[in-house]
Motif scaffolding. Structure first.
Motif, PDB file in Angstrom:
ATOM      1  N   ASP A 149      28.451  36.806  42.229  1.00 12.03           N
ATOM      2  CA  ASP A 149      27.488  37.110  43.279  1.00 12.03           C
ATOM      3  C   ASP A 149      26.069  36.912  42.744  1.00 12.03           C
ATOM      4  O   ASP A 149      25.868  36.495  41.602  1.00 12.03           O
ATOM      5  N   LYS A 150      25.075  37.217  43.561  1.00 11.53           N
ATOM      6  CA  LYS A 150      23.683  36.968  43.183  1.00 11.53           C
ATOM      7  C   LYS A 150      23.206  37.868  42.043  1.00 11.53           C
ATOM      8  O   LYS A 150      22.162  37.607  41.432  1.00 11.53           O
ATOM      9  N   ASN A 151      23.957  38.923  41.757  1.00 12.00           N
ATOM     10  CA  ASN A 151      23.602  39.838  40.669  1.00 12.00           C
ATOM     11  C   ASN A 151      24.316  39.502  39.364  1.00 12.00           C
ATOM     12  O   ASN A 151      24.268  40.273  38.407  1.00 12.00           O
ATOM     13  N   SER A 152      25.014  38.353  39.347  1.00 11.99           N
ATOM     14  CA  SER A 152      25.793  37.913  38.182  1.00 11.99           C
ATOM     15  C   SER A 152      26.992  38.816  37.912  1.00 11.99           C
ATOM     16  O   SER A 152      27.455  38.913  36.774  1.00 11.99           O
ATOM     17  N   ASP A 153      27.488  39.462  38.950  1.00  6.20           N
ATOM     18  CA  ASP A 153      28.751  40.187  38.848  1.00  6.20           C
ATOM     19  C   ASP A 153      29.863  39.306  39.419  1.00  6.20           C
ATOM     20  O   ASP A 153      29.649  38.580  40.397  1.00  6.20           O
ATOM     21  N   ALA A 154      31.033  39.358  38.797  1.00  3.24           N
ATOM     22  CA  ALA A 154      32.149  38.522  39.233  1.00  3.24           C
ATOM     23  C   ALA A 154      32.634  38.933  40.616  1.00  3.24           C
ATOM     24  O   ALA A 154      32.690  40.132  40.942  1.00  3.24           O
ATOM     25  N   LEU A 155      32.961  37.936  41.414  1.00  7.02           N
ATOM     26  CA  LEU A 155      33.588  38.177  42.712  1.00  7.02           C
ATOM     27  C   LEU A 155      35.101  38.036  42.640  1.00  7.02           C
ATOM     28  O   LEU A 155      35.834  38.749  43.297  1.00  7.02           O
ATOM     29  N   TYR A 156      35.560  37.070  41.807  1.00  6.37           N
ATOM     30  CA  TYR A 156      37.002  36.846  41.697  1.00  6.37           C
ATOM     31  C   TYR A 156      37.281  35.910  40.531  1.00  6.37           C
ATOM     32  O   TYR A 156      36.477  35.030  40.204  1.00  6.37           O
ATOM     33  N   PHE A 157      38.446  36.113  39.910  1.00  2.28           N
ATOM     34  CA  PHE A 157      38.955  35.241  38.856  1.00  2.28           C
ATOM     35  C   PHE A 157      40.252  34.614  39.358  1.00  2.28           C
ATOM     36  O   PHE A 157      41.086  35.305  39.953  1.00  2.28           O
ATOM     37  N   SER A 158      40.427  33.322  39.093  1.00  2.03           N
ATOM     38  CA  SER A 158      41.629  32.647  39.582  1.00  2.03           C
ATOM     39  C   SER A 158      42.032  31.512  38.655  1.00  2.03           C
ATOM     40  O   SER A 158      41.212  30.963  37.909  1.00  2.03           O
ATOM     41  N   ARG A 159      43.309  31.163  38.748  1.00  4.87           N
ATOM     42  CA  ARG A 159      43.794  29.980  38.037  1.00  4.87           C
ATOM     43  C   ARG A 159      43.625  28.723  38.892  1.00  4.87           C
ATOM     44  O   ARG A 159      43.974  27.630  38.456  1.00  4.87           O
ATOM     45  N   SER A 160      43.078  28.893  40.076  1.00  9.93           N
ATOM     46  CA  SER A 160      42.735  27.773  40.941  1.00  9.93           C
ATOM     47  C   SER A 160      41.221  27.622  40.965  1.00  9.93           C
ATOM     48  O   SER A 160      40.495  28.616  40.876  1.00  9.93           O
ATOM     49  N   PRO A 161      40.711  26.393  41.090  1.00 11.35           N
ATOM     50  CA  PRO A 161      39.256  26.200  41.137  1.00 11.35           C
ATOM     51  C   PRO A 161      38.637  26.954  42.313  1.00 11.35           C
ATOM     52  O   PRO A 161      39.189  26.964  43.417  1.00 11.35           O
ATOM     53  N   ALA A 207      49.788  38.649  40.717  1.00 13.40           N
ATOM     54  CA  ALA A 207      49.903  37.325  41.332  1.00 13.40           C
ATOM     55  C   ALA A 207      49.257  36.245  40.476  1.00 13.40           C
ATOM     56  O   ALA A 207      49.827  35.165  40.277  1.00 13.40           O
ATOM     57  N   GLU A 208      48.052  36.529  39.953  1.00 15.61           N
ATOM     58  CA  GLU A 208      47.319  35.544  39.157  1.00 15.61           C
ATOM     59  C   GLU A 208      47.672  35.623  37.673  1.00 15.61           C
ATOM     60  O   GLU A 208      47.346  34.712  36.914  1.00 15.61           O
ATOM     61  N   SER A 209      48.303  36.714  37.266  1.00 14.06           N
ATOM     62  CA  SER A 209      48.534  37.008  35.848  1.00 14.06           C
ATOM     63  C   SER A 209      47.206  37.026  35.096  1.00 14.06           C
ATOM     64  O   SER A 209      47.053  36.430  34.026  1.00 14.06           O
ATOM     65  N   LEU A 210      46.246  37.748  35.678  1.00 13.44           N
ATOM     66  CA  LEU A 210      44.911  37.905  35.100  1.00 13.44           C
ATOM     67  C   LEU A 210      44.531  39.381  35.202  1.00 13.44           C
ATOM     68  O   LEU A 210      44.227  39.884  36.284  1.00 13.44           O
ATOM     69  N   GLU A 211      44.547  40.073  34.060  1.00 11.81           N
ATOM     70  CA  GLU A 211      44.398  41.521  34.107  1.00 11.81           C
ATOM     71  C   GLU A 211      43.009  41.969  34.539  1.00 11.81           C
ATOM     72  O   GLU A 211      42.847  43.085  35.049  1.00 11.81           O
ATOM     73  N   GLN A 212      41.978  41.135  34.392  1.00 10.17           N
ATOM     74  CA  GLN A 212      40.642  41.550  34.800  1.00 10.17           C
ATOM     75  C   GLN A 212      40.547  41.800  36.303  1.00 10.17           C
ATOM     76  O   GLN A 212      39.702  42.583  36.763  1.00 10.17           O
ATOM     77  N   ASN A 213      41.434  41.153  37.069  1.00  8.18           N
ATOM     78  CA  ASN A 213      41.417  41.390  38.514  1.00  8.18           C
ATOM     79  C   ASN A 213      41.847  42.818  38.875  1.00  8.18           C
ATOM     80  O   ASN A 213      41.544  43.304  39.964  1.00  8.18           O
ATOM     81  N   ARG A 214      42.530  43.480  37.962  1.00  8.39           N
ATOM     82  CA  ARG A 214      42.914  44.889  38.184  1.00  8.39           C
ATOM     83  C   ARG A 214      41.668  45.757  38.364  1.00  8.39           C
ATOM     84  O   ARG A 214      41.606  46.600  39.264  1.00  8.39           O
ATOM     85  N   TRP A 215      40.688  45.541  37.508  1.00  8.24           N
ATOM     86  CA  TRP A 215      39.448  46.323  37.550  1.00  8.24           C
ATOM     87  C   TRP A 215      38.689  46.055  38.848  1.00  8.24           C
ATOM     88  O   TRP A 215      38.197  46.961  39.510  1.00  8.24           O
ATOM     89  N   GLU A 217      39.952  44.807  41.678  1.00  3.75           N
ATOM     90  CA  GLU A 217      40.709  45.249  42.848  1.00  3.75           C
ATOM     91  C   GLU A 217      40.530  46.749  43.082  1.00  3.75           C
ATOM     92  O   GLU A 217      40.659  47.240  44.206  1.00  3.75           O
ATOM     93  N   ALA A 218      40.175  47.461  42.008  1.00  4.89           N
ATOM     94  CA  ALA A 218      39.901  48.895  42.131  1.00  4.89           C
ATOM     95  C   ALA A 218      38.468  49.161  42.601  1.00  4.89           C
ATOM     96  O   ALA A 218      38.043  50.317  42.700  1.00  4.89           O
ATOM     97  N   GLY A 219      37.732  48.072  42.885  1.00  5.44           N
ATOM     98  CA  GLY A 219      36.380  48.225  43.410  1.00  5.44           C
ATOM     99  C   GLY A 219      35.297  48.300  42.352  1.00  5.44           C
ATOM    100  O   GLY A 219      34.150  48.659  42.654  1.00  5.44           O
ATOM    101  N   ARG A 220      35.624  47.939  41.122  1.00  3.56           N
ATOM    102  CA  ARG A 220      34.657  48.013  40.021  1.00  3.56           C
ATOM    103  C   ARG A 220      34.049  46.643  39.754  1.00  3.56           C
ATOM    104  O   ARG A 220      34.546  45.624  40.218  1.00  3.56           O
ATOM    105  N   LYS A 221      32.972  46.615  38.973  1.00  6.88           N
ATOM    106  CA  LYS A 221      32.230  45.382  38.735  1.00  6.88           C
ATOM    107  C   LYS A 221      32.369  44.894  37.294  1.00  6.88           C
ATOM    108  O   LYS A 221      32.513  45.694  36.367  1.00  6.88           O
ATOM    109  N   ILE A 222      32.312  43.570  37.135  1.00  4.06           N
ATOM    110  CA  ILE A 222      32.303  42.938  35.814  1.00  4.06           C
ATOM    111  C   ILE A 222      31.082  42.036  35.753  1.00  4.06           C
ATOM    112  O   ILE A 222      30.976  41.074  36.520  1.00  4.06           O
TER     113      ILE A 222
END
Length: 251
Positions: A149-161, A207-215, A217-222
């Motif tokens: 996002d505009k604050n340099s926080d991740a919106l999503y991680f994926s194995r797809s572009p 689904a993605e086999s990416l553990e960072q999405n756990r954080w 999905e709980a509504g937290r920011k990276i």
């Protein structure tokens, strides 16, 4: 800011057994990672589940802790290593950095960039990314992509572009939007590391086999820092030989 760097190092590897001990120009891989990490972080410790790695790290004078063989992720291994190491150090740490043990060409400056995320006291977790310049990378299934996002926080991680450019041929996507590849280094406040490690797996993570999405999905920011140096991980015998040649040229 007091920082602890932790390098998880498992002996078992399906594609490259005993990977942390693989010789690269006279040193085990784990030593190269350790020595490079020390250039950015004064306190570094290897977290392993195998006595052979313990012996190797002690052999070059490094800090090492023996952790459980039951950990399913490097993050959980990091938490145990942090707890063990913290119990022997009276000074509390403000940030814990999870450093990949299979990147012997790690650039210390990207660790500095990662740690600088915590100059913002609202940051609980941070990671790194690099802008993609080679369009072929978009179609490499071994890569992980992210959007911010505009604050340099991740919106999503994926194995797809990400994002999908509607109406454009995939080979032309980079003409329409910048793409970023995730670099698998993380930093956390100790509280966030403990909370994250104890969260149950989430649906998107599975689904993605990416553990960072756990954080997330709980509504937290990276927080995400963009760096110039790409990573060169060693996952296969071919990767190992490539890195040997590259590091020999640099020596």
């Amino acid at each position: 800011m007091k920082v602890l760097g932790i390098i998880p190092a498992r002996y078992a590897s399906s594609r490259l057994p005993a990977k942390p001990l693989a010789d690269i120009n006279g040193k085990p891989m784990i030593q190269h990672v350790y020595e490079r990490a020390l250039k950015a972080i004064p306190d570094v410790v290897v977290a392993t589940d195998d006595e052979r790695i313990v012996k190797a790290v002690e052999g070059f004078g490094g800090n090492v802790v023996l952790t459980s063989v039951e950990h399913s992720t490097g993050t959980n291994r990091c938490l145990e290593a942090y707890q063990i190491y913290q119990s022997t150090n009276s000074t509390p740490f403000d940030v814990v950095v999870n450093i990949q043990g299979d990147e012997p060409m790690l650039e210390p400056e990207i660790l500095n960039a990662l740690v600088s995320s915590f100059n913002d006291h609202n940051v609980e977790m941070a990671t790194l990314t690099v802008k993609i310049t080679d369009g072929n990378v978009l179609f490499d299934e071994n890569r992980v992509f992210l959007i911010m996002d505009k604050n340099s926080d991740a919106l999503y991680f994926s194995r797809s572009p990400l994002p999908h450019v509607r109406g454009a041929d995939k080979k032309d996507w980079m003409k329409h939007h910048p793409y970023y590849k995730h670099l698998g280094l993380y930093a956390y406040t100790p509280a966030a590391l403990e909370e994250f490690s104890n969260m149950p797996q989430s649906a998107i993570e599975t689904a993605e086999s990416l553990e960072q999405n756990r954080w997330m999905e709980a509504g937290r920011k990276i927080r995400v820092k963009i760096v110039d140096h790409d990573s060169i991980p060693v996952d296969t015998p071919e990767d190992l030989e490539r890195v040997r040649k590259l590091m020999k040229k640099q020596a």
